[in-house]
Design a protein around this motif. Sequence first.
Motif, short mmCIF file in Angstrom:
data_model
loop_
_atom_site.label_atom_id
_atom_site.label_comp_id
_atom_site.label_asym_id
_atom_site.label_seq_id
_atom_site.Cartn_x
_atom_site.Cartn_y
_atom_site.Cartn_z
N ASN A 195 48.02 -38.32 20.81
CA ASN A 195 48.86 -38.14 21.96
C ASN A 195 48.00 -38.56 22.94
OD1 ASN A 195 46.96 -35.69 21.65
ND2 ASN A 195 48.07 -34.60 23.51
N ILE A 196 46.85 -38.88 23.14
CA ILE A 196 46.06 -39.42 24.44
C ILE A 196 46.04 -40.97 24.05
CG2 ILE A 196 43.95 -39.57 25.61
CD1 ILE A 196 43.59 -36.57 24.76
N GLY A 197 45.84 -41.33 22.75
CA GLY A 197 45.96 -42.79 22.49
C GLY A 197 44.64 -43.26 22.33
N CYS A 198 43.51 -42.48 21.87
CA CYS A 198 42.06 -43.01 21.89
C CYS A 198 41.53 -42.84 20.41
CB CYS A 198 41.10 -42.60 22.89
SG CYS A 198 40.96 -40.94 23.10
N PHE A 199 40.55 -43.60 20.20
CA PHE A 199 39.87 -43.51 18.97
C PHE A 199 38.49 -42.62 19.11
CE2 PHE A 199 42.46 -47.31 18.18
CZ PHE A 199 42.97 -47.04 17.00
N LEU A 200 38.11 -41.87 18.32
CA LEU A 200 37.00 -40.89 18.40
C LEU A 200 36.05 -41.12 17.37
CD1 LEU A 200 39.32 -37.87 19.29
CD2 LEU A 200 38.19 -39.36 21.04
N CYS A 201 34.73 -40.96 17.80
CA CYS A 201 33.79 -40.43 16.71
C CYS A 201 34.07 -38.95 16.24
CB CYS A 201 32.47 -40.76 17.08
SG CYS A 201 31.94 -39.30 18.51
N ILE A 202 33.08 -38.94 15.07
CA ILE A 202 33.43 -37.43 14.49
C ILE A 202 32.99 -36.50 15.38
CG2 ILE A 202 31.29 -37.45 13.32
CD1 ILE A 202 32.70 -35.92 10.75
N ARG A 203 32.02 -36.47 16.11
CA ARG A 203 31.31 -35.71 17.09
C ARG A 203 32.64 -35.33 18.00
NH1 ARG A 203 26.82 -36.38 21.70
NH2 ARG A 203 26.63 -34.26 22.30
N CYS A 204 33.04 -36.34 18.87
CA CYS A 204 34.33 -36.11 19.85
C CYS A 204 35.31 -35.62 19.11
CB CYS A 204 34.10 -37.49 20.41
SG CYS A 204 32.95 -37.81 21.45
N GLY A 205 35.78 -35.99 18.06
CA GLY A 205 36.95 -35.27 17.57
C GLY A 205 36.76 -33.94 17.21
N GLY A 206 35.58 -33.50 16.66
CA GLY A 206 35.54 -32.01 16.50
C GLY A 206 35.70 -31.38 18.06
N LEU A 207 35.01 -31.84 19.13
CA LEU A 207 35.26 -31.49 20.62
C LEU A 207 36.62 -31.47 20.96
CD1 LEU A 207 31.81 -32.69 21.96
CD2 LEU A 207 32.41 -30.38 21.12
N HIS A 208 37.45 -32.62 20.60
CA HIS A 208 38.74 -32.54 20.99
C HIS A 208 39.59 -31.35 20.19
CE1 HIS A 208 39.86 -36.40 23.36
NE2 HIS A 208 38.43 -36.44 23.28
N ARG A 209 39.28 -31.23 18.96
CA ARG A 209 39.95 -30.23 18.39
C ARG A 209 39.76 -28.85 18.92
NH1 ARG A 209 41.95 -31.25 12.96
NH2 ARG A 209 41.10 -33.36 12.46
N LYS A 210 38.56 -28.57 19.35
CA LYS A 210 38.32 -27.28 20.01
C LYS A 210 39.25 -27.10 21.50
CE LYS A 210 34.18 -25.70 20.79
NZ LYS A 210 32.66 -25.61 20.78
N MET A 211 39.70 -28.13 22.03
CA MET A 211 40.64 -27.97 23.12
C MET A 211 42.08 -27.60 22.59
SD MET A 211 39.62 -31.20 25.73
CE MET A 211 40.13 -32.35 24.47
N GLY A 212 42.29 -27.69 21.49
CA GLY A 212 43.60 -27.19 21.15
C GLY A 212 44.58 -28.67 21.07
N THR A 213 45.72 -28.31 20.31
CA THR A 213 46.69 -29.47 20.04
C THR A 213 47.75 -29.57 21.17
OG1 THR A 213 48.25 -27.96 19.04
CG2 THR A 213 46.63 -29.16 17.58
N HIS A 214 47.73 -28.52 22.10
CA HIS A 214 48.24 -28.75 23.62
C HIS A 214 47.60 -29.96 24.21
CE1 HIS A 214 45.71 -25.72 24.33
NE2 HIS A 214 45.77 -26.14 25.75
N ILE A 215 46.35 -30.13 24.12
CA ILE A 215 45.65 -31.14 24.88
C ILE A 215 45.15 -32.39 24.22
CG2 ILE A 215 43.65 -31.64 26.15
CD1 ILE A 215 43.68 -28.71 27.13
N SER A 216 45.07 -32.05 22.90
CA SER A 216 44.35 -33.51 22.12
C SER A 216 44.92 -33.07 20.79
CB SER A 216 42.87 -33.77 22.26
OG SER A 216 42.68 -34.94 21.46
N LYS A 217 45.80 -33.93 19.95
CA LYS A 217 46.10 -33.95 18.64
C LYS A 217 45.38 -34.96 17.97
CE LYS A 217 50.62 -32.33 19.79
NZ LYS A 217 51.85 -32.61 20.39
N VAL A 218 44.12 -34.47 17.08
CA VAL A 218 43.31 -35.27 16.36
C VAL A 218 43.89 -35.42 14.91
CG1 VAL A 218 40.76 -35.34 15.59
CG2 VAL A 218 41.42 -34.20 17.73
N LYS A 219 43.83 -36.58 14.44
CA LYS A 219 44.03 -36.93 13.16
C LYS A 219 43.09 -38.02 12.66
CE LYS A 219 49.05 -37.15 12.92
NZ LYS A 219 49.43 -36.81 11.65
N SER A 220 42.74 -37.95 11.22
CA SER A 220 42.02 -38.95 10.60
C SER A 220 42.78 -40.26 10.61
CB SER A 220 41.55 -38.16 9.26
OG SER A 220 40.98 -39.29 8.58
#
Length: 89
Positions: free
Chosen positions: A7-32
């Motif tokens: 939903n933001i439109g950026c690629f993430l490393c595994i570490r930042c992907g985990g931190l984005h997930r902690k914010m919740g899907t209303h802010i960042s929807k992380v997919k593999s």
Amino acid sequence: PRWASVNIGCFLCIRCGGLHRKMGTHISKVKSLTLDSWPPEAIAFMKEMGNAKVNAIYIPQPSKSPAPPTQSDSEMEHYIRQKYEQRRF
């Protein structure tokens, strides 16, 4: 990177992907990139955005808001929350 915030439109490393997930899907929807299915509109949005464009939106003056030079997850989480959740930059 093997992760993305669709939903933001950026690629993430595994570490930042985990931190984005902690914010919740209303802010960042992380997919593999490899394990999840991607609808065509999500692929199109990622092609439209990308990390450079996203950073230009969320950090218009990067020299004033550099990422923390630390290995601490708590400091990086604080930075990511300021950037995406609170939109401070």
